[in-house]
Scaffold this motif. Structure first.
Motif, PDB file in Angstrom:
ATOM      1  N   LEU A 143       0.996  -1.033  -0.057  1.00  0.00           N
ATOM      2  CA  LEU A 143      -0.011   0.143  -0.020  1.00  0.00           C
ATOM      3  C   LEU A 143       0.910   0.917  -0.125  1.00  0.00           C
ATOM      4  CD1 LEU A 143      -2.754   1.019   0.565  1.00  0.00           C
ATOM      5  CD2 LEU A 143      -2.737   0.851   2.904  1.00  0.00           C
ATOM      6  N   THR A 144       2.143   1.207   1.106  1.00  0.00           N
ATOM      7  CA  THR A 144       3.134   2.407   0.158  1.00  0.00           C
ATOM      8  C   THR A 144       3.433   2.789  -0.643  1.00  0.00           C
ATOM      9  OG1 THR A 144       3.500   1.993   3.496  1.00  0.00           O
ATOM     10  CG2 THR A 144       4.966   3.530   1.465  1.00  0.00           C
ATOM     11  N   ILE A 145       3.632   1.393  -1.229  1.00  0.00           N
ATOM     12  CA  ILE A 145       4.498   1.789  -2.045  1.00  0.00           C
ATOM     13  C   ILE A 145       3.532   2.658  -3.604  1.00  0.00           C
ATOM     14  CG2 ILE A 145       5.190   0.109  -4.812  1.00  0.00           C
ATOM     15  CD1 ILE A 145       6.707  -1.722  -2.571  1.00  0.00           C
ATOM     16  N   VAL A 146       2.202   1.875  -3.511  1.00  0.00           N
ATOM     17  CA  VAL A 146       1.248   2.149  -4.266  1.00  0.00           C
ATOM     18  C   VAL A 146       0.414   3.732  -3.793  1.00  0.00           C
ATOM     19  CG1 VAL A 146      -1.094   2.212  -4.678  1.00  0.00           C
ATOM     20  CG2 VAL A 146       0.104  -0.049  -4.530  1.00  0.00           C
ATOM     21  N   ILE A 147       1.304   4.167  -2.737  1.00  0.00           N
ATOM     22  CA  ILE A 147       1.056   5.656  -2.678  1.00  0.00           C
ATOM     23  C   ILE A 147       1.753   6.386  -3.168  1.00  0.00           C
ATOM     24  CG2 ILE A 147       0.223   7.337  -0.454  1.00  0.00           C
ATOM     25  CD1 ILE A 147      -1.495   5.154   0.594  1.00  0.00           C
ATOM     26  N   ALA A 148       3.456   6.198  -2.948  1.00  0.00           N
ATOM     27  CA  ALA A 148       4.036   6.824  -3.195  1.00  0.00           C
ATOM     28  C   ALA A 148       3.780   7.471  -4.465  1.00  0.00           C
ATOM     29  CB  ALA A 148       5.041   6.084  -2.364  1.00  0.00           C
ATOM     30  N   GLY A 149       4.526   5.659  -5.375  1.00  0.00           N
ATOM     31  CA  GLY A 149       4.078   5.516  -6.715  1.00  0.00           C
ATOM     32  C   GLY A 149       3.218   6.406  -7.625  1.00  0.00           C
ATOM     33  N   ALA A 150       1.892   6.591  -6.923  1.00  0.00           N
ATOM     34  CA  ALA A 150       0.990   7.291  -7.624  1.00  0.00           C
ATOM     35  C   ALA A 150       1.048   8.595  -8.157  1.00  0.00           C
ATOM     36  CB  ALA A 150      -0.408   6.909  -7.483  1.00  0.00           C
ATOM     37  N   PHE A 151       2.395   9.355  -6.431  1.00  0.00           N
ATOM     38  CA  PHE A 151       2.417  11.005  -6.912  1.00  0.00           C
ATOM     39  C   PHE A 151       3.315  10.975  -7.445  1.00  0.00           C
ATOM     40  CE2 PHE A 151      -0.959  10.076  -4.395  1.00  0.00           C
ATOM     41  CZ  PHE A 151      -2.092  10.667  -4.602  1.00  0.00           C
ATOM     42  N   GLU A 152       3.557  12.232  -7.162  1.00  0.00           N
ATOM     43  CA  GLU A 152       5.351  13.223  -8.405  1.00  0.00           C
ATOM     44  C   GLU A 152       6.038  13.125  -6.607  1.00  0.00           C
ATOM     45  OE1 GLU A 152       7.963  17.149  -9.339  1.00  0.00           O
ATOM     46  OE2 GLU A 152       5.326  17.463  -9.404  1.00  0.00           O
ATOM     47  N   ARG A 153       7.447  12.595  -6.593  1.00  0.00           N
ATOM     48  CA  ARG A 153       8.377  12.034  -5.775  1.00  0.00           C
ATOM     49  C   ARG A 153       8.512  13.278  -4.751  1.00  0.00           C
ATOM     50  NH1 ARG A 153      13.286   8.711  -7.428  1.00  0.00           N
ATOM     51  NH2 ARG A 153      13.069  10.418  -8.809  1.00  0.00           N
ATOM     52  N   SER A 154       8.298  13.203  -3.621  1.00  0.00           N
ATOM     53  CA  SER A 154       8.597  14.841  -2.642  1.00  0.00           C
ATOM     54  C   SER A 154       8.679  14.078  -0.733  1.00  0.00           C
ATOM     55  CB  SER A 154       7.678  15.783  -2.608  1.00  0.00           C
ATOM     56  OG  SER A 154       5.649  15.286  -1.949  1.00  0.00           O
ATOM     57  N   VAL A 155       9.078  14.699  -0.086  1.00  0.00           N
ATOM     58  CA  VAL A 155       9.111  13.992   1.296  1.00  0.00           C
ATOM     59  C   VAL A 155       7.338  13.916   1.523  1.00  0.00           C
ATOM     60  CG1 VAL A 155       9.909  15.103   3.209  1.00  0.00           C
ATOM     61  CG2 VAL A 155      11.526  15.178   1.412  1.00  0.00           C
ATOM     62  N   LEU A 156       7.039  15.085   1.041  1.00  0.00           N
ATOM     63  CA  LEU A 156       5.524  15.340   1.952  1.00  0.00           C
ATOM     64  C   LEU A 156       4.786  14.157   1.183  1.00  0.00           C
ATOM     65  CD1 LEU A 156       2.752  16.097   3.149  1.00  0.00           C
ATOM     66  CD2 LEU A 156       1.994  17.763   1.147  1.00  0.00           C
ATOM     67  N   VAL A 157       4.509  12.916   0.615  1.00  0.00           N
ATOM     68  CA  VAL A 157       4.736  12.412  -0.087  1.00  0.00           C
ATOM     69  C   VAL A 157       4.579  11.080   0.695  1.00  0.00           C
ATOM     70  CG1 VAL A 157       3.830  10.525  -2.104  1.00  0.00           C
ATOM     71  CG2 VAL A 157       4.050  13.267  -2.468  1.00  0.00           C
ATOM     72  N   VAL A 158       6.177  10.730   0.691  1.00  0.00           N
ATOM     73  CA  VAL A 158       6.801   9.598   1.586  1.00  0.00           C
ATOM     74  C   VAL A 158       6.062   9.867   3.498  1.00  0.00           C
ATOM     75  CG1 VAL A 158       8.711   8.930   2.260  1.00  0.00           C
ATOM     76  CG2 VAL A 158       8.663   9.659   0.209  1.00  0.00           C
ATOM     77  N   VAL A 159       6.023  11.025   4.071  1.00  0.00           N
ATOM     78  CA  VAL A 159       4.994  11.085   5.027  1.00  0.00           C
ATOM     79  C   VAL A 159       3.946  10.426   5.223  1.00  0.00           C
ATOM     80  CG1 VAL A 159       4.337  12.408   7.001  1.00  0.00           C
ATOM     81  CG2 VAL A 159       6.977  12.689   5.723  1.00  0.00           C
ATOM     82  N   VAL A 160       3.277  10.777   3.697  1.00  0.00           N
ATOM     83  CA  VAL A 160       1.274  10.231   3.866  1.00  0.00           C
ATOM     84  C   VAL A 160       1.543   8.639   3.134  1.00  0.00           C
ATOM     85  CG1 VAL A 160      -0.028  11.216   2.281  1.00  0.00           C
ATOM     86  CG2 VAL A 160       1.265  13.054   2.969  1.00  0.00           C
ATOM     87  N   ALA A 161       2.767   8.566   2.527  1.00  0.00           N
ATOM     88  CA  ALA A 161       2.612   7.014   2.648  1.00  0.00           C
ATOM     89  C   ALA A 161       2.983   6.121   3.488  1.00  0.00           C
ATOM     90  CB  ALA A 161       3.223   6.670   1.030  1.00  0.00           C
ATOM     91  N   LEU A 162       3.681   6.396   3.890  1.00  0.00           N
ATOM     92  CA  LEU A 162       4.003   5.792   5.531  1.00  0.00           C
ATOM     93  C   LEU A 162       3.164   5.939   6.711  1.00  0.00           C
ATOM     94  CD1 LEU A 162       7.735   6.654   5.545  1.00  0.00           C
ATOM     95  CD2 LEU A 162       6.494   4.478   4.988  1.00  0.00           C
TER      96      LEU A 162
END
Length: 294
Positions: A143-162
């Motif tokens: 699920l983390t990989i799906v969320i992180a891969g669906a958006f442009e790479r950034s610190v905010l996206v990583v925090v939300v995905a985790l």
């Protein structure tokens, strides 16, 4: 008789020495984590580093070699001439920042949901249980990989995905604490006196979740740091303009035979951090009890 007294006193001295040794050894994780915090906070201010700058004249230099600028590459350089020591230092800041932000977000969400569900029970508890069942149906890392891969790479996206799955552990722990505390006499007295439910939650229930939550937060911090490194290793975590241990390890995987230090040194730094956080988490879990962490 004197022989027995001497033997007993000798055992007591040995026990005190062993206890003192255990106390000193138990402080090692605190020292190591404080060192990482200092390196992550102060190191980038002392080391001038541009993560996108390359220097082909300095590529694949061994640890301790001199750069073309006259400086010393204490940890060597990678395949495009970037300083590995600087990547380790900047990577420490990135890991600590993402770990703290993710754990903070997960803790706030999980504690809020868990205490409300455990105190009120009924439909809030049922909704929480069904929501957790739905999320647990998917592997957390997937699920983390799906969320992180669906958006442009950034610190905010990583925090939300985790944070998307990390809050579950906090909710389960605080729910179990709330279920136990809501039956205590002082909580019943507060309800009889007409104290508002919000005040009961904040004053009589949430404070009792502090111990188990702190113990759990250390364990979750280690998992978050490891997961962030994994995402960056796969190329779906942080952007190239940000420095991550996972990216550095991935950049050195094609040079493992000729330039082992590119992947090995950041990997050692990551391992030391994870191990010491795990030891600290075990200490806190033993102190506050394992019952609520199951």
């Amino acid at each position: 008789m004197s022989v027995l007294v001497d033997a007993r006193s000798g055992q007591q001295v040995a026990a005190r020495r062993a206890h003192a040794t255990r106390r000193w050894l138990g402080r090692i994780p605190y020292v190591v984590l404080a060192l990482y915090a200092v390196i992550g906070g102060v190191g980038p201010l002392l080391i001038d580093y541009d993560p996108v700058h390359v220097s082909l004249d300095d590529r694949l230099l061994r640890p301790g070699s001199h750069l073309s600028t006259g400086a010393t590459a204490w940890f060597g350089t990678d395949g495009v001439g970037r300083d590995v020591l600087a990547q380790v230092v900047y990577g420490a800041r990135t890991s600590v920042l993402i770990g703290v932000c993710t754990v903070a977000v997960s803790c706030l969400v999980g504690v809020a949901i868990g205490t409300v569900a455990g105190y009120f029970r009924g439909w809030p508890d049922m909704v929480l249980a069904r929501g957790i069942d739905i999320l647990l149906a998917f592997p957390a890392i997937l699920l983390t990989i799906v969320i992180a891969g669906a958006f442009e790479r950034s610190v905010l996206v990583v925090v939300v995905a985790l944070s998307a799955t990390a809050w579950i552990s906090f909710a389960r722990v605080t729910r179990s604490v709330a279920l136990s505390i809501r039956e205590r006499a002082w909580v019943d007295a507060a309800r009889v006196l007409g104290v508002r439910p919000v005040s009961i939650l904040l004053r009589h229930i949430v404070p009792f979740t502090a111990g188990p939550v702190v113990a759990l937060a250390t364990l979750e911090f280690a998992l978050v740091v490891l997961a962030e490194a994994g995402l960056s290793f796969l190329g779906i975590g942080l952007p190239n303009s940000a420095v991550s241990w996972g990216q550095t390890i991935a950049n050195g995987k094609q040079y493992l035979e000729s330039a082992w230090w590119i992947s090995a040194l950041p990997g050692i730094a990551l391992s030391l951090l994870i191990i010491n956080i795990g030891i600290l988490g075990d200490q806190l879990t033993a102190r506050y009890g394992r019952g609520h962490l199951r």
